[in-house]
Design a protein around this motif. Sequence first.
Motif, PDB file in Angstrom:
ATOM      1  N   HIS A 228       0.833  -1.204   0.000  1.00  0.00           N
ATOM      2  CA  HIS A 228       0.000   0.000   0.000  1.00  0.00           C
ATOM      3  C   HIS A 228       0.870   1.258   0.000  1.00  0.00           C
ATOM      4  O   HIS A 228       0.534   2.262  -0.630  1.00  0.00           O
ATOM      5  CB  HIS A 228      -0.905   0.028   1.235  1.00  0.00           C
ATOM      6  N   LYS A 233       0.872   0.367  -5.667  1.00  0.00           N
ATOM      7  CA  LYS A 233      -0.558   0.624  -5.485  1.00  0.00           C
ATOM      8  C   LYS A 233      -0.948   1.963  -6.108  1.00  0.00           C
ATOM      9  O   LYS A 233      -1.945   2.060  -6.825  1.00  0.00           O
ATOM     10  CB  LYS A 233      -0.917   0.620  -4.004  1.00  0.00           C
ATOM     11  N   TRP A 255      -3.827   0.281   7.511  1.00  0.00           N
ATOM     12  CA  TRP A 255      -3.668   1.300   6.468  1.00  0.00           C
ATOM     13  C   TRP A 255      -4.355   2.607   6.887  1.00  0.00           C
ATOM     14  O   TRP A 255      -3.833   3.700   6.686  1.00  0.00           O
ATOM     15  CB  TRP A 255      -4.236   0.792   5.152  1.00  0.00           C
TER      16      TRP A 255
END
Length: 284
Positions: A228, A233, A255
């Motif tokens: 992430h 991403k 996240w």
Amino acid sequence: MIRTFFKKKVAETPLGSITVQDRTITDLTPLGSKHSPGMTKAGRLSFAGWMNGRKVKVYSAFSPRQIALSHAIRELPASGLSFPAILAHDDELVVEEWIQGPSLKQIERSRADKAPIAAAAEAVSRFLEMAQSDERYRALADEHAGAFCYIDDYLLRRVDGWKHLDAIGGFLARWQREDERHRAAVGARLSHPDLSLANIVMEEGSGRFVVIDNELVGVGPGWVIDWHNSFLKRRSMADAPVVPEAIRPFIDLTWRLRLLGSALSTGKLHRAIEQLDAETAPSW
């Protein structure tokens, strides 16, 4: 006009020297953001300078064990990513070679040929996969447990002062419950949360992809959001690594924890709180 010129000249004036392992780094100039020159987002010193006639980077580490981990990473099987040579260190400071060449971010902005970015994406994807599944990477993580944990030693610390706000305190309690449920299953792996376009340089001459920002390298459950955090991403260049379905809620909340800290550190308090209970974790 005179005042602006004066400020510019002051900013460009070297800030003296630092001595590491009886070696002196001179003509220091600050790295980091324009808001806190010489200091990283994790509160670490970060400077460019000169040592024995060559340009270097010097920065402070979290612990001697993190420095040992940084050395060990350079001995790992090749993934397509490289790391700057460590030229000197003590228990607190690391001196790395300065890597000459354009960052992937500069390449993205200035070159029509984006092939280097695609090749780097493959290398980053391979590195993240090996950090999860390669036995040699996992053995290294076991050997360097406690070096630095991206979640415990960084993400949680930077939001701790905000826990008295009900919305943030409630979110942290929810994250803590998921952490207690899943940390054993998540496990401790090698983690590198700074694999962005700006932090990877294509070295002049060799063409190597070199990661130049390694202050947050560590071992712990933070590996679950390394993808992430990376440009994979943000540029939709590779699918997320396959993980057990049971730990997905933990990944989602972790996240959000990372985004919460980023928003708070940049003064976006209302935005931070609004996103805590959003149906889908935002990508900003």
